[in-house]
Write a protein that holds these residues in place. Structure first.
Motif, PDB file in Angstrom:
ATOM      1  N   PHE A 189       0.696  -1.268  -0.020  1.00 29.70           N
ATOM      2  CA  PHE A 189      -0.004   0.002  -0.229  1.00 29.70           C
ATOM      3  C   PHE A 189       0.837   1.287   0.097  1.00 29.70           C
ATOM      4  CE2 PHE A 189      -2.093   3.339   2.388  1.00 29.70           C
ATOM      5  CZ  PHE A 189      -3.199   3.532   1.518  1.00 29.70           C
ATOM      6  N   LEU A 190       2.002   1.276   1.024  1.00 30.82           N
ATOM      7  CA  LEU A 190       2.718   2.207   1.074  1.00 30.82           C
ATOM      8  C   LEU A 190       3.410   2.524  -0.573  1.00 30.82           C
ATOM      9  CD1 LEU A 190       4.316   2.124   4.634  1.00 30.82           C
ATOM     10  CD2 LEU A 190       2.418   3.473   3.780  1.00 30.82           C
ATOM     11  N   PHE A 191       4.019   1.584  -1.021  1.00 30.91           N
ATOM     12  CA  PHE A 191       4.637   1.328  -2.282  1.00 30.91           C
ATOM     13  C   PHE A 191       3.801   1.919  -3.528  1.00 30.91           C
ATOM     14  CE2 PHE A 191       8.157  -1.365  -4.510  1.00 30.91           C
ATOM     15  CZ  PHE A 191       8.841  -0.217  -4.619  1.00 30.91           C
ATOM     16  N   GLY A 192       2.436   1.998  -3.260  1.00 28.55           N
ATOM     17  CA  GLY A 192       1.515   2.476  -4.507  1.00 28.55           C
ATOM     18  C   GLY A 192       1.035   3.670  -4.177  1.00 28.55           C
ATOM     19  N   LEU A 193       1.204   4.410  -3.254  1.00 25.20           N
ATOM     20  CA  LEU A 193       0.745   5.886  -2.933  1.00 25.20           C
ATOM     21  C   LEU A 193       1.570   6.799  -4.185  1.00 25.20           C
ATOM     22  CD1 LEU A 193       0.883   6.225   0.836  1.00 25.20           C
ATOM     23  CD2 LEU A 193      -1.165   6.170  -0.542  1.00 25.20           C
ATOM     24  N   CYS A 194       0.916   7.607  -4.549  1.00 26.43           N
ATOM     25  CA  CYS A 194       1.597   8.398  -5.472  1.00 26.43           C
ATOM     26  C   CYS A 194       1.984   9.787  -4.787  1.00 26.43           C
ATOM     27  CB  CYS A 194       0.557   8.960  -6.427  1.00 26.43           C
ATOM     28  SG  CYS A 194       1.252  10.099  -7.738  1.00 26.43           S
ATOM     29  N   PHE A 195       3.084  10.271  -5.048  1.00 27.51           N
ATOM     30  CA  PHE A 195       3.723  11.374  -4.460  1.00 27.51           C
ATOM     31  C   PHE A 195       4.496  12.289  -5.473  1.00 27.51           C
ATOM     32  CE2 PHE A 195       4.120   8.406  -0.956  1.00 27.51           C
ATOM     33  CZ  PHE A 195       3.815   9.194   0.104  1.00 27.51           C
ATOM     34  N   CYS A 196       3.689  12.299  -6.723  1.00 28.81           N
ATOM     35  CA  CYS A 196       3.996  13.346  -7.899  1.00 28.81           C
ATOM     36  C   CYS A 196       3.776  14.702  -6.960  1.00 28.81           C
ATOM     37  CB  CYS A 196       3.134  13.242  -8.800  1.00 28.81           C
ATOM     38  SG  CYS A 196       1.120  13.754  -8.693  1.00 28.81           S
ATOM     39  N   GLY A 197       4.266  15.857  -7.870  1.00 30.34           N
ATOM     40  CA  GLY A 197       4.184  17.124  -7.193  1.00 30.34           C
ATOM     41  C   GLY A 197       2.657  17.669  -7.161  1.00 30.34           C
ATOM     42  N   PHE A 198       1.888  17.207  -7.933  1.00 29.99           N
ATOM     43  CA  PHE A 198       0.599  17.512  -7.876  1.00 29.99           C
ATOM     44  C   PHE A 198      -0.183  17.070  -6.583  1.00 29.99           C
ATOM     45  CE2 PHE A 198       1.482  18.175 -12.323  1.00 29.99           C
ATOM     46  CZ  PHE A 198       1.193  19.471 -12.437  1.00 29.99           C
ATOM     47  N   CYS A 199       0.098  15.510  -6.366  1.00 32.09           N
ATOM     48  CA  CYS A 199      -0.385  15.055  -5.207  1.00 32.09           C
ATOM     49  C   CYS A 199       0.142  15.819  -3.863  1.00 32.09           C
ATOM     50  CB  CYS A 199       0.074  13.454  -5.350  1.00 32.09           C
ATOM     51  SG  CYS A 199      -1.049  12.640  -6.247  1.00 32.09           S
ATOM     52  N   LEU A 200       1.452  15.789  -3.805  1.00 29.68           N
ATOM     53  CA  LEU A 200       1.872  16.455  -2.881  1.00 29.68           C
ATOM     54  C   LEU A 200       1.372  17.886  -2.551  1.00 29.68           C
ATOM     55  CD1 LEU A 200       5.859  15.589  -3.426  1.00 29.68           C
ATOM     56  CD2 LEU A 200       4.450  14.756  -1.588  1.00 29.68           C
ATOM     57  N   ARG A 201       1.084  18.723  -3.479  1.00 33.61           N
ATOM     58  CA  ARG A 201       0.576  19.945  -3.246  1.00 33.61           C
ATOM     59  C   ARG A 201      -0.876  20.105  -2.658  1.00 33.61           C
ATOM     60  NH1 ARG A 201       1.489  21.782  -8.315  1.00 33.61           N
ATOM     61  NH2 ARG A 201       3.767  22.029  -7.829  1.00 33.61           N
ATOM     62  N   ARG A 202      -1.591  19.016  -3.310  1.00 31.77           N
ATOM     63  CA  ARG A 202      -2.952  18.945  -2.767  1.00 31.77           C
ATOM     64  C   ARG A 202      -2.978  18.619  -1.530  1.00 31.77           C
ATOM     65  NH1 ARG A 202      -6.580  18.975  -7.757  1.00 31.77           N
ATOM     66  NH2 ARG A 202      -8.222  18.408  -6.227  1.00 31.77           N
ATOM     67  N   ALA A 203      -2.280  17.569  -0.922  1.00 29.83           N
ATOM     68  CA  ALA A 203      -2.128  16.986   0.269  1.00 29.83           C
ATOM     69  C   ALA A 203      -1.855  18.368   1.198  1.00 29.83           C
ATOM     70  CB  ALA A 203      -1.275  15.969   0.326  1.00 29.83           C
ATOM     71  N   ALA A 204      -0.790  19.181   0.876  1.00 25.67           N
ATOM     72  CA  ALA A 204      -0.242  20.031   1.696  1.00 25.67           C
ATOM     73  C   ALA A 204      -1.318  21.057   1.636  1.00 25.67           C
ATOM     74  CB  ALA A 204       1.037  20.702   1.047  1.00 25.67           C
ATOM     75  N   ASP A 205      -2.008  21.465   0.990  1.00 20.75           N
ATOM     76  CA  ASP A 205      -3.225  22.626   0.701  1.00 20.75           C
ATOM     77  C   ASP A 205      -4.207  22.092   1.703  1.00 20.75           C
ATOM     78  OD1 ASP A 205      -1.895  24.006  -1.106  1.00 20.75           O
ATOM     79  OD2 ASP A 205      -3.147  23.341  -2.895  1.00 20.75           O
ATOM     80  N   LEU A 206      -4.403  20.790   2.416  1.00 24.02           N
ATOM     81  CA  LEU A 206      -5.528  20.455   3.290  1.00 24.02           C
ATOM     82  C   LEU A 206      -4.748  20.191   4.650  1.00 24.02           C
ATOM     83  CD1 LEU A 206      -7.045  17.397   1.173  1.00 24.02           C
ATOM     84  CD2 LEU A 206      -7.965  19.504   1.571  1.00 24.02           C
ATOM     85  N   GLY A 207      -3.493  20.779   4.768  1.00 26.81           N
ATOM     86  CA  GLY A 207      -2.750  20.518   5.885  1.00 26.81           C
ATOM     87  C   GLY A 207      -2.132  19.475   6.272  1.00 26.81           C
ATOM     88  N   VAL A 208      -1.768  18.537   5.376  1.00 26.15           N
ATOM     89  CA  VAL A 208      -0.947  17.477   5.583  1.00 26.15           C
ATOM     90  C   VAL A 208       0.580  17.916   5.387  1.00 26.15           C
ATOM     91  CG1 VAL A 208      -0.547  15.238   4.906  1.00 26.15           C
ATOM     92  CG2 VAL A 208      -2.869  15.938   4.697  1.00 26.15           C
ATOM     93  N   ASP A 209       1.282  17.460   6.254  1.00 23.47           N
ATOM     94  CA  ASP A 209       2.797  17.346   6.016  1.00 23.47           C
ATOM     95  C   ASP A 209       3.354  16.230   5.050  1.00 23.47           C
ATOM     96  OD1 ASP A 209       5.561  17.279   6.106  1.00 23.47           O
ATOM     97  OD2 ASP A 209       5.852  17.896   8.413  1.00 23.47           O
ATOM     98  N   ALA A 210       2.911  16.460   3.773  1.00 18.11           N
ATOM     99  CA  ALA A 210       3.192  15.435   2.609  1.00 18.11           C
ATOM    100  C   ALA A 210       4.772  15.132   2.481  1.00 18.11           C
ATOM    101  CB  ALA A 210       2.886  16.256   1.277  1.00 18.11           C
ATOM    102  N   GLY A 211       5.599  16.096   2.869  1.00 19.25           N
ATOM    103  CA  GLY A 211       7.045  15.690   2.693  1.00 19.25           C
ATOM    104  C   GLY A 211       7.321  14.616   3.883  1.00 19.25           C
ATOM    105  N   ALA A 212       6.798  14.936   4.974  1.00 19.96           N
ATOM    106  CA  ALA A 212       6.988  13.888   6.205  1.00 19.96           C
ATOM    107  C   ALA A 212       6.614  12.569   5.677  1.00 19.96           C
ATOM    108  CB  ALA A 212       6.582  14.327   7.550  1.00 19.96           C
TER     109      ALA A 212
END
Length: 403
Positions: A189-212
């Motif tokens: 499941f962790l290997f399948g998560l997408c961390f492209c720039g757009f996913c990282l940005r959308r998560a960060a906009d929701l208050g998630v520490d996407a980098g961590a």
């Protein structure tokens, strides 16, 4: 009860539309669900014009210029699309009093991913994880999905059945994958998560520490790839929190906003063309496709893993498709009831059953499943798929519907 049989254009073309539709009408169903835009497969076709049929990626119609002109992503056109097979099917089904639904694989396209690798998912290491899996966060992919939904609706279908309009799990649909490293369910499941720039940005906009979240996923998966024992047990939010931490769980949950907003846009586009969207949740296929023996967690409870928020979608789409790929009728009843609780009573549930192996070993078992679907509150049952099943297996359908 509303019902349909899934068909592929190649199977109708190979056997002849008159023969195929007359046979399907004889099953007592009310409609046909045709693959209007399909993905690449290699199928054993027991009564086809060839016993093995290789299907390509792309649409069985010419992409309308007013919808795709200027877009970076345009669906490939299937061989024979110039003959307008969908228009011919629309006329032939209308003559028989059958509804016609158009089925499309939205975010699975190897040709598009190979031509534009930046629109595909990126794992926690930054790798392009699969050429077939288009990322629903990418703006070009979202424009493509909206245009595709509108284009299929424009074929005059009663409903647009949206397959793969959400994130994909690790390894889904990759026929020639090889891995000598055993991954547990949570590692995969962790290997399948997408961390492209757009996913990282959308998560960060929701208050998630996407980098961590990305760093923690990379740390865990890298350890397993280096020889650490894989985690065992099913993927649940509680287990994932204990294994990977709250930021990873928050990142995974944030993906539902991406999927919900995209489905909303596609549904509005389909409605504007005079049709209606049927959102097909792929969770049931992930859990039971191979053997019809899904793990204990109900599909409706695990759909968050694909970014699917059933409660939110229950307010947005008129119809939701459930892939009931299980041998046991009681399990199917539980799955359908869980979907009904999540989506509310005023939304149509279309439950897809496989009349033959690996799920169904007899006509009695298929009839029991149809009864279970009805009792659990679904409004429609569909059967997958005409070209893949021997005639004696297909002949179970009328008895199941009347029994």
């Amino acid at each position: 009860m509303d019902s349909s049989v899934y068909v592929h254009v190649e199977d109708v073309r190979g056997e002849g539309s008159e023969q195929v539709l007359d046979r399907i009408a004889g099953y007592g169903v009310t409609g046909v669900t045709v693959a209007a835009a399909s993905r690449r497969t290699r199928d054993v076709t027991p009564h086809g014009s060839s016993r093995v049929t290789v299907r390509g990626d792309g649409a069985h119609f010419a992409p309308p210029e007013d919808l795709f002109g200027g877009l970076r992503l345009v669906p490939p056109v299937q061989a024979g699309a110039e003959e307008e097979p969908l228009a011919a099917l629309r006329r032939a089904t209308a003559e028989r009093g059958l509804r016609l639904h158009g089925w499309a694989a939205f975010l699975r396209s190897a040709p598009l991913g190979e031509a534009c690798p930046d629109v595909t998912v990126r794992n926690c290491f930054g790798d392009a994880a699969s050429a077939e899996d288009l990322c629903p966060s990418h703006p070009d992919v979202r424009l493509y999905a909206v245009a595709l939904g509108r284009a299929v609706a424009r074929q005059g279908v009663d409903g647009v059945v949206a397959e793969a309009l959400h994130f994909a799990p690790y390894g889904q649909g990759c026929r020639h994958d090889r891995s000598a490293v055993p991954l547990g369910p949570m590692d995969a499941f962790l290997f399948g998560l997408c961390f492209c720039g757009f996913c990282l940005r959308r998560a960060a906009d929701l208050g998630v520490d996407a980098g961590a979240a990305r760093q923690e996923c990379a740390r865990i998966v890298d350890g397993v790839l280096g020889g650490d024992p894989p985690a065992q047990g099913e993927v649940t939010r509680a287990a994932l929190t204990a294994y990977a931490g709250p930021e990873v769980v928050a990142y995974a949950r944030a993906r539902s906003e991406t999927v919900t907003s995209l489905v909303s846009e596609v549904s509005a586009a389909v409605s504007a063309e005079g049709s209606r969207l049927v959102f097909l949740d792929g969770t049931g296929s992930v859990k039971g496709y191979a053997d019809g023996l899904p793990s204990s967690g109900l599909a409706a409870h695990d759909s968050w893993q694909l970014g699917v928020d059933l409660v939110a979608l229950g307010d947005l789409v008129p119809s939701l498709g459930v892939l009931a790929y299980a041998r046991d009728a009681a399990r199917i009843a539980d799955d359908v009831a869980a979907y009904r609780r999540s989506t509310g009573k005023d939304r149509e549930l279309r439950v897809v059953l496989r009349p033959g192996p690996p799920d169904t070993d007899s006509a009695d078992r298929l009839a029991a499943k149809v009864r279970a679907v009805r009792a659990a509150g679904a409004g429609a049952v569909d059967f997958f798929a005409y070209g893949l099943l021997p005639y004696p297996i297909l002949d179970r359908i009328p008895g199941a519907l009347t029994g």
